[in-house]
Scaffold this active site. Structure first.
Site, PDB file in Angstrom:
ATOM      1  CG  LEU A 162       9.574 -72.925 -14.046  1.00  0.00           C
ATOM      2  CD1 LEU A 162       8.917 -73.700 -15.179  1.00  0.00           C
ATOM      3  CD2 LEU A 162       8.968 -71.539 -13.945  1.00  0.00           C
ATOM      4  N   PRO A 179      14.254 -83.025 -13.388  1.00  0.00           N
ATOM      5  CG  PRO A 179      12.734 -84.666 -12.731  1.00  0.00           C
ATOM      6  CD  PRO A 179      13.752 -83.703 -12.198  1.00  0.00           C
ATOM      7  CB  CYS A 180      10.445 -80.089 -14.415  1.00  0.00           C
ATOM      8  SG  CYS A 180       9.640 -80.972 -13.068  1.00  0.00           S
ATOM      9  CG  HIS A 181      11.615 -76.962 -17.103  1.00  0.00           C
ATOM     10  ND1 HIS A 181      10.935 -76.869 -15.917  1.00  0.00           N
ATOM     11  CD2 HIS A 181      10.684 -76.815 -18.072  1.00  0.00           C
ATOM     12  CE1 HIS A 181       9.656 -76.650 -16.163  1.00  0.00           C
ATOM     13  NE2 HIS A 181       9.475 -76.616 -17.455  1.00  0.00           N
ATOM     14  N   GLY A 182      15.440 -79.907 -16.931  1.00  0.00           N
ATOM     15  CA  GLY A 182      16.825 -80.287 -17.183  1.00  0.00           C
ATOM     16  C   GLY A 182      17.890 -79.508 -16.447  1.00  0.00           C
TER      17      GLY A 182
END
Length: 188
Positions: A129, A151-154
């Site tokens: 993203l 860190p947002c979605h791994g």
């Protein structure tokens, strides 16, 4: 009495009429292009923007095992001076384990086709993203593969910037770059 171009029978020659219609349409199209061209040309990038399309970085001061982030075309670019351990780990990964299979050598080859295994240069934008992954500063979490961690979605990237885990579909992009000397790299 004035002379008329219509023959005495009242019929106009169809080939002449067709020619006049085509010529009128062509002149109208040329006029429309002449009016629109200045507006279209205004959409081209300005000279100062084109000057920023490349950036030169002196990599001499980057210690082994460290990375820096530079700005190129409004995006972060990670330049990592890889350790021997990181290089060996990246080269040992079987392509069958990769979601977006790409050899380590393909990712560390500059536009002159020279392989520089100790330097990895990637656009620092997660392919999921568009987040900026962590892993360029000392103490940043680098994930299970010692590369970058978003860190947002791994999403987790390895030491070659290849996606290994998480929702990101592609590896971190490798921009066009060229080492102009042993310590100077031009990106773009």
């Amino acid at each position: 009495m004035a002379s008329s171009s219509i023959p005495a029978g009242g019929h106009v020659d169809p080939t002449r009429r067709d020619f006049l219609m085509v010529a009128t349409g062509a002149m109208g199209a040329v006029g429309a292009i002449a009016v629109a061209w200045p507006f279209i040309n205004n959409l081209n990038p300005a000279a100062d923007t084109l000057a920023l399309s490349t950036v030169e970085v002196n990599v001499k001061a980057i210690p082994v095992g460290q990375a820096i982030t530079v700005n190129w075309r409004g995006k972060p670019v990670f330049i990592r001076h890889r350790t021997e351990k990181e290089i060996k780990e990246a080269e040992a990964v079987p392509l069958s384990e990769l979601r977006d299979p790409e050899t380590d050598d393909a990712r560390v080859t500059d536009t002159a086709k020279k392989v520089r295994r100790e330097w990895l240069i990637v656009v620092g934008v997660c392919t999921h993203l568009g987040c900026v992954p962590l892993g360029t500063k000392q103490g940043d979490p680098r994930g299970e593969y010692d590369g970058w961690f978003c860190p947002c979605h791994g999403s987790q990237y390895d030491t070659s910037g290849r996606i290994r885990k998480g929702p990101a579909p592609l590896n971190l992009a490798v921009p066009d770059y060229l080492f102009t000397s042993d310590t100077l790299v031009r990106i773009g």
